[in-house]
Design an enzyme around this catalytic site. Structure first.
Site, PDB file in Angstrom:
ATOM      1  N   ARG A 267       0.843  -1.198   0.000  1.00  0.00           N
ATOM      2  CA  ARG A 267       0.000   0.000   0.000  1.00  0.00           C
ATOM      3  C   ARG A 267       0.877   1.246   0.000  1.00  0.00           C
ATOM      4  NH1 ARG A 267      -4.701  -1.772   4.435  1.00  0.00           N
ATOM      5  NH2 ARG A 267      -5.088  -3.826   3.495  1.00  0.00           N
ATOM      6  N   ARG A 282       2.657   1.284  10.302  1.00  0.00           N
ATOM      7  CA  ARG A 282       2.081   1.625   8.994  1.00  0.00           C
ATOM      8  C   ARG A 282       3.184   1.572   7.940  1.00  0.00           C
ATOM      9  NH1 ARG A 282      -2.751   4.081   7.924  1.00  0.00           N
ATOM     10  NH2 ARG A 282      -2.966   4.623  10.122  1.00  0.00           N
ATOM     11  N   GLU A 354      -5.642  -0.543  15.989  1.00  0.00           N
ATOM     12  CA  GLU A 354      -6.271  -1.509  15.090  1.00  0.00           C
ATOM     13  C   GLU A 354      -5.301  -2.609  14.667  1.00  0.00           C
ATOM     14  OE1 GLU A 354      -7.602  -1.932  10.471  1.00  0.00           O
ATOM     15  OE2 GLU A 354      -7.540   0.093  11.309  1.00  0.00           O
ATOM     16  N   SER A 357      -9.655  -5.621  10.799  1.00  0.00           N
ATOM     17  CA  SER A 357     -10.906  -4.991  10.403  1.00  0.00           C
ATOM     18  C   SER A 357     -11.707  -6.031   9.641  1.00  0.00           C
ATOM     19  CB  SER A 357     -10.633  -3.764   9.526  1.00  0.00           C
ATOM     20  OG  SER A 357     -11.811  -3.026   9.309  1.00  0.00           O
ATOM     21  N   ARG A 395       1.645  -6.081  12.778  1.00  0.00           N
ATOM     22  CA  ARG A 395       1.100  -5.406  13.959  1.00  0.00           C
ATOM     23  C   ARG A 395       0.974  -6.369  15.139  1.00  0.00           C
ATOM     24  NH1 ARG A 395      -3.116  -0.533  12.398  1.00  0.00           N
ATOM     25  NH2 ARG A 395      -1.796   0.427  10.809  1.00  0.00           N
TER      26      ARG A 395
END
Length: 429
Positions: A267, A282, A354, A357, A395
């Protein structure tokens, strides 16, 4: 995409529901396109009716041996106009398709209304954050002594990449293996291996294109500027897994289809400049174990709750404190109609972040992909698709490093991971 019939029947209600997602539906633009479409179709139907009438008239004249040239000339003129109308109708329908591709999914009635993440609602909290009798360090400081090398990653590629060596690389691999084994062995998913490069049709099918092209990494086959087919590095294996049913009509007996895959994800994070630039929170490349289910429409909300439980099972097995959040309308993803986030406790940040999701997209993706099943009456019907992280491996590694850190700089290996670590119970510098 959402059903265009909803806009045709009750556009004001659709616009109001989308407004809770901070999306302004162009009601006037859609109404104008629809009026144009209807006018062309009405004129086309009139022309077809008149052509059919002329065809009968020609037949009658021929039967009587009379001259048909004038009527045939008139019919030929209608044919030209019909072809022109067909072209115009195709152009309007293409504009409608572009319009619909930009419209997000409608939120489910149970989704809390809110502007942003502040409007998310906590569903439950599980586990107690650990208490330390020494100064807590973040995952970068803990990991650097164990083989996490961000400096070399910058040299090799640039910022927001990582190199892992030795014990920490093995721990990262162990986490992915534990997740896959749990989801396949206990939750009934089929492990899949899919391409890391996909075509544009696949990304349109799951909703990343055209809206989120800026967030994707693309490559051209052959590498020459302007030559060859364009492929995209997957932002998540949701894309490749879900698109396995694109343009398919599956048997009702095959449902639910439950798939999982461990892949890298790529990403550009174009909209996140300045956020979480330190460490592994991230990154442009990260690993994830994805969960995807393709199901009968009647079961999708029960399945969503099941999938949340499947992701929770990983956190419980690892002994990591977390909470479940129901996302509000203003914080949900483009294709979701309802989403739960799992947020894991990070001691160095003194907050939950987070880590997964999980979303029900209902028929939003299936309509774009034309993914269907034959219902009990044998009629093709759109499937419902769901996806979620089970979990983001990087994560999860961050959470393990921070929650299991020791005063001497070592990290205790969670018990469920020790079989994947050759029985190792502690990672030391």
């Amino acid at each position: 995409m959402i059903d265009i019939q909803l806009l045709r029947k009750d556009i004001d209600n659709v616009a109001a529901r989308l407004a809770t997602r901070k999306f302004q539906l162009d009601v006037a633009g859609f109404t104008a396109l629809e009026a144009e479409r209807k006018a062309i179709q009405t004129r086309t139907e009139d022309l077809q009716s008149k052509r059919n009438s002329l065809a009968k008239q020609i037949g009658m004249l021929k039967g009587k041996g009379e001259d048909t040239s004038a009527v045939m000339a008139e019919a030929a003129g209608l044919g030209d106009e019909l072809k022109a109308n067909e072209t115009l109708l195709g152009e309007v329908q293409a504009k409608l398709a572009v319009f619909m591709e930009a419209v997000p999914n409608l939120p489910h009635a149970s989704v809390p209304v809110g502007e942003d993440e502040a409007g998310n609602v906590e569903v439950r909290k599980v586990g107690t954050p650990p208490v330390f009798d020494f100064e807590v360090r973040d995952h970068v400081d803990v990991g650097s002594a164990l083989g996490l090398d961000l400096v070399t990653a910058v040299k090799l590629t640039g910022s927001r990449f990582s190199v892992m060596k030795g014990g920490i690389a093995r721990l990262h691999r162990a986490l992915a293996q534990y997740m896959l084994d749990t989801h396949t062995g206990e939750h009934g998913y089929t492990e899949c291996y899919t391409p890391y490069l996909v075509n544009a049709d696949s990304l349109r099918g799951t909703g990343q294109l055209p809206k989120f092209e800026v967030d994707l990494f693309s490559v051209k086959k052959g590498g020459a500027e302007g030559e060859g087919e364009t492929f995209y590095l997957i932002p998540t294996s949701e894309v490749s897994l879900t698109n396995t049913v694109r343009d398919e009509i599956v048997g009702i007996g095959t449902l639910p289809i439950k798939m999982t895959a461990h892949t890298p994800c790529f990403r550009s994070e174009a909209g996140s400049a300045g956020r979480d630039t330190r460490g592994m929170i991230r990154q442009h490349q990260f690993d994830k174990v994805e969960l995807v289910q393709v199901v009968h429409p009647d079961t999708s909300y029960d399945v969503l709750e099941d999938m949340v439980g499947h992701a929770e099972a990983i956190l419980k097995g690892l002994g990591l404190p977390y909470r479940v959040m129901s996302l509000c309308t203003g914080d949900m993803g483009f294709g979701a109609t309802k989403t739960y986030d799992l947020e894991v406790w990070l001691p160095a940040q003194n907050t939950y972040r987070e880590i997964s999701s999980l979303s029900n997209c209902e028929a939003f993706q299936a309509r774009r992909m034309q993914a269907r099943f034959r219902n009990a009456a044998g009629k093709p019907e759109l499937l419902h698709t769901l996806n979620g992280s089970g979990l983001a491996v990087g994560r999860t590694l961050v959470a393990v490093l921070e929650n299991y850190q020791q005063a001497d700089g070592s990290v205790t290996v969670p018990e469920v991971l020790r079989p994947y670590m050759g029985g190792l119970s502690v990672l030391k510098a």
